[in-house]
Write an enzyme that holds these catalytic residues in place. Sequence first.
Site, mmCIF file in Angstrom:
data_model
loop_
_atom_site.group_PDB
_atom_site.id
_atom_site.type_symbol
_atom_site.label_atom_id
_atom_site.label_comp_id
_atom_site.label_asym_id
_atom_site.label_seq_id
_atom_site.Cartn_x
_atom_site.Cartn_y
_atom_site.Cartn_z
ATOM 1 N N MET A 208 -11.550 2.164 -4.536
ATOM 2 C CA MET A 208 -11.911 3.178 -5.527
ATOM 3 C C MET A 208 -13.321 3.711 -5.266
ATOM 4 O O MET A 208 -14.100 3.902 -6.194
ATOM 5 C CB MET A 208 -11.808 2.594 -6.946
ATOM 6 C CG MET A 208 -10.381 2.283 -7.335
ATOM 7 S SD MET A 208 -10.236 1.416 -8.891
ATOM 8 C CE MET A 208 -10.379 -0.275 -8.369
ATOM 9 N N LYS B 120 -1.581 6.521 -14.582
ATOM 10 C CA LYS B 120 -2.337 7.700 -15.031
ATOM 11 C C LYS B 120 -2.102 8.794 -14.036
ATOM 12 O O LYS B 120 -2.226 8.567 -12.835
ATOM 13 C CB LYS B 120 -3.833 7.368 -15.020
ATOM 14 C CG LYS B 120 -4.341 6.837 -16.327
ATOM 15 C CD LYS B 120 -5.843 6.996 -16.355
ATOM 16 C CE LYS B 120 -6.470 5.712 -16.850
ATOM 17 N NZ LYS B 120 -7.809 5.505 -16.454
ATOM 18 N N ASP C 61 -1.752 -5.565 -4.181
ATOM 19 C CA ASP C 61 -1.541 -6.898 -4.760
ATOM 20 C C ASP C 61 -1.955 -6.848 -6.233
ATOM 21 O O ASP C 61 -2.968 -6.235 -6.566
ATOM 22 C CB ASP C 61 -2.413 -7.916 -4.010
ATOM 23 C CG ASP C 61 -2.233 -9.291 -4.597
ATOM 24 O OD1 ASP C 61 -1.309 -9.997 -4.159
ATOM 25 O OD2 ASP C 61 -2.998 -9.656 -5.521
ATOM 26 N N PRO D 15 0.780 -1.234 0.000
ATOM 27 C CA PRO D 15 0.000 0.000 0.000
ATOM 28 C C PRO D 15 0.816 1.291 0.000
ATOM 29 O O PRO D 15 0.259 2.366 -0.116
ATOM 30 C CB PRO D 15 -0.816 -0.114 1.286
ATOM 31 C CG PRO D 15 -0.078 -1.074 2.149
ATOM 32 C CD PRO D 15 0.696 -1.982 1.268
ATOM 33 N N THR E 67 -2.371 -6.130 0.081
ATOM 34 C CA THR E 67 -3.413 -5.301 -0.519
ATOM 35 C C THR E 67 -3.792 -4.153 0.426
ATOM 36 O O THR E 67 -3.582 -4.232 1.640
ATOM 37 C CB THR E 67 -4.637 -6.160 -0.891
ATOM 38 O OG1 THR E 67 -5.534 -5.363 -1.663
ATOM 39 C CG2 THR E 67 -5.348 -6.703 0.329
ATOM 40 N N ALA E 68 -4.337 -3.068 -0.178
ATOM 41 C CA ALA E 68 -4.620 -1.850 0.597
ATOM 42 C C ALA E 68 -5.460 -2.144 1.843
ATOM 43 O O ALA E 68 -5.177 -1.622 2.925
ATOM 44 C CB ALA E 68 -5.333 -0.837 -0.291
ATOM 45 N N GLY F 175 0.529 -1.144 -7.206
ATOM 46 C CA GLY F 175 0.194 -0.899 -5.799
ATOM 47 C C GLY F 175 -0.544 -2.097 -5.220
ATOM 48 O O GLY F 175 -1.267 -2.801 -5.939
ATOM 49 N N ASP G 268 3.092 1.859 -11.655
ATOM 50 C CA ASP G 268 1.841 2.626 -11.631
ATOM 51 C C ASP G 268 1.941 3.857 -10.748
ATOM 52 O O ASP G 268 2.883 3.991 -9.973
ATOM 53 C CB ASP G 268 0.745 1.751 -10.999
ATOM 54 C CG ASP G 268 0.193 0.764 -11.989
ATOM 55 O OD1 ASP G 268 0.441 0.924 -13.183
ATOM 56 O OD2 ASP G 268 -0.496 -0.166 -11.537
HETATM 57 C C1 LIG Z 1 -6.681 0.310 -8.779
HETATM 58 S S1 LIG Z 1 -6.989 -0.107 -7.114
HETATM 59 C C2 LIG Z 1 -5.561 -1.023 -6.791
HETATM 60 C C3 LIG Z 1 -5.685 -1.876 -5.594
HETATM 61 C C4 LIG Z 1 -4.400 -2.611 -5.287
HETATM 62 N N1 LIG Z 1 -4.122 -3.592 -6.303
HETATM 63 C C5 LIG Z 1 -4.414 -3.276 -3.915
HETATM 64 O O1 LIG Z 1 -4.372 -4.501 -3.837
HETATM 65 O O2 LIG Z 1 -4.451 -2.542 -2.925
HETATM 66 C C6 LIG Z 1 -6.694 1.428 -6.350
HETATM 67 C C7 LIG Z 1 -7.479 1.598 -5.052
HETATM 68 O O3 LIG Z 1 -6.859 0.885 -4.011
HETATM 69 C C8 LIG Z 1 -7.049 1.567 -2.799
HETATM 70 N N2 LIG Z 1 -5.724 1.934 -2.270
HETATM 71 C C9 LIG Z 1 -4.537 1.626 -2.792
HETATM 72 N N3 LIG Z 1 -3.527 2.070 -2.006
HETATM 73 C C10 LIG Z 1 -4.118 2.659 -0.951
HETATM 74 C C11 LIG Z 1 -3.620 3.306 0.210
HETATM 75 N N4 LIG Z 1 -2.309 3.434 0.441
HETATM 76 N N5 LIG Z 1 -4.514 3.814 1.094
HETATM 77 C C12 LIG Z 1 -5.838 3.684 0.876
HETATM 78 N N6 LIG Z 1 -6.362 3.075 -0.199
HETATM 79 C C13 LIG Z 1 -5.518 2.567 -1.110
HETATM 80 C C14 LIG Z 1 -7.857 2.811 -3.097
HETATM 81 O O4 LIG Z 1 -9.218 2.488 -2.929
HETATM 82 C C15 LIG Z 1 -7.526 3.019 -4.557
HETATM 83 O O5 LIG Z 1 -8.525 3.778 -5.218
#
Ligand SMILES: C[S@@+](CC[C@H](N)C(=O)[O-])C[C@H]1O[C@@H](n2cnc3c(N)ncnc32)[C@H](O)[C@@H]1O
Length: 469
Positions: free
Chosen positions: A386, A273, A306, A228, A334-335, A304, A251
């Site tokens: 998201m 992006k 997983d 994260p 994962t986040a 970011g 990314d």
């Molecule tokens: C395209 S998804 C990718 C998720 C990623 N593959 C994961 O496993 O965490 C992006 C979303 O993950 C969440 N996210 C990712 N990193 C984060 C963080 N450090 N803090 C809070 N939410 C996060 C948010 O909801 C963000 O809009």
Amino acid sequence: MRFLPLFLDLSSGTIALVGNSPAAINKLQLLRSAGASVRWFSDDEDASAELLTAGGPGRVEIDTSRASDIDASQFAAVVIAYGDKRDDAIAGRIRAAGGLINVVDRPDLSNFIFPAIVDRGDVVVAIGTNGASPVLARRIREQIEALLPARLGDLAALMGRYRERFAKARHASRSLRRFWERVVDGPIGAAALAGRWREAETALARAVEDSRSPEAPSGVVFLVGAGPGDPDLLTLRALHTLQNADVIFYDDLVTQEILARARRDAELVFVGKRKGEPGIGQDAINRRLIEAASAGKQVVRLKGGDPFIFGRGGEELEQLRQAGVSAFVVPGITAALGCAAEVGLPLTFRQEATQLTFITANTSDGAEAVDWSAASNPHTTVAVYMGLSAAGTVRDRLIAAGRDPKTPVAVLVRGTRPDAKALVGRLDELPTLAVAAGSGPALLVIGEVVARSEPWRASLSRQEVEVAA
Ligand SMILES: C[S@@+](CC[C@H](N)C(=O)[O-])C[C@H]1O[C@@H](n2cnc3c(N)ncnc32)[C@H](O)[C@@H]1O
């Protein structure tokens, strides 16, 4: 960084050591065991005589002349350890003469300092804290000591003996770096570290001979989860792939601190992006991964969290398979897991939260099209990815699906990063919390377990204080 670590050639000259304090004697022992030739300006004959009998390959000669007369040009470096104001006077003079000087425990008077050292023969690790905390440096040294195999220096010496032979023998298509990486990471390194010298050396000699023929290109792609945001949450395997990569496609969720852990000369290619700019698109990313691997490169696709959780890793893996490219997946935190752990929010809890659902609010048809019925059970913790800009829809749909509007919720923003923040409230307040959160990335967590988190407990005690006032 004020002090850049460099390694001093001890055969380049004598080191002058000044003083009789315990710190001076420590330095004498260190220099002697490293093989240095030392001129010790000591005014205590007894202690000096005693020390001359101490072991170590280095040579020590005692000089009873006045240390204030030292001619810095005669020495490779000068080390001063009176531990009183004499240090200042001698240091000033030697610095003015352009000499290398260390005053023990006085980085302000020194132009070099001694690092904490992990010594494995040819492999030496130097640890410094810019002179700020020798205690911290020693702690780090203990950790590195525990990590590094005892025979590492012997492996380095073996590689050193074959270095030139390989450089002369190798076919132009063979990468120097990759050859030595395979030696270290493969059976040759394993045999050497286990002390099976003959086996290691025979295999290395054979590998050098084999390197005369051209190498078939064998690129590979690792789909790697970066976690994260906090670089310490990278897995060991993720770190290993980053340190061996030729090229890294990353990314926007991947932080600079994580990229800083990659191999220094790896090519870094941003394919995410940025706000207001179109990304290069998934098809172009797939194409570039395949091209890089087909050119024989070790490719990392860094995402970011997983790669398989709302990260399009599945699609990329399909494309790589179709193109016949070897691909491996390295999972990441994962986040939801990283953000929840940071704020002490247990995503499941005996009897209270027996199900956990990860939902994205960002489908091609929008949050409206998501099936929220799977999240209707009051024992389900819902983690919405998201979902920041769709917080109103998330609230409406969950309430329509039967969730109590008073269910505790958390908005976890930029979780595990230095500017992380967490907001807590009730489900019917979710849109207000989302606005207060500002910019993401952010995760919405809905469920009774939120009431067990630290931000919730802190908000309760704030309310108690307000009520008492
Ligand atoms: C395209 S998804 C990718 C998720 C990623 N593959 C994961 O496993 O965490 C992006 C979303 O993950 C969440 N996210 C990712 N990193 C984060 C963080 N450090 N803090 C809070 N939410 C996060 C948010 O909801 C963000 O809009």
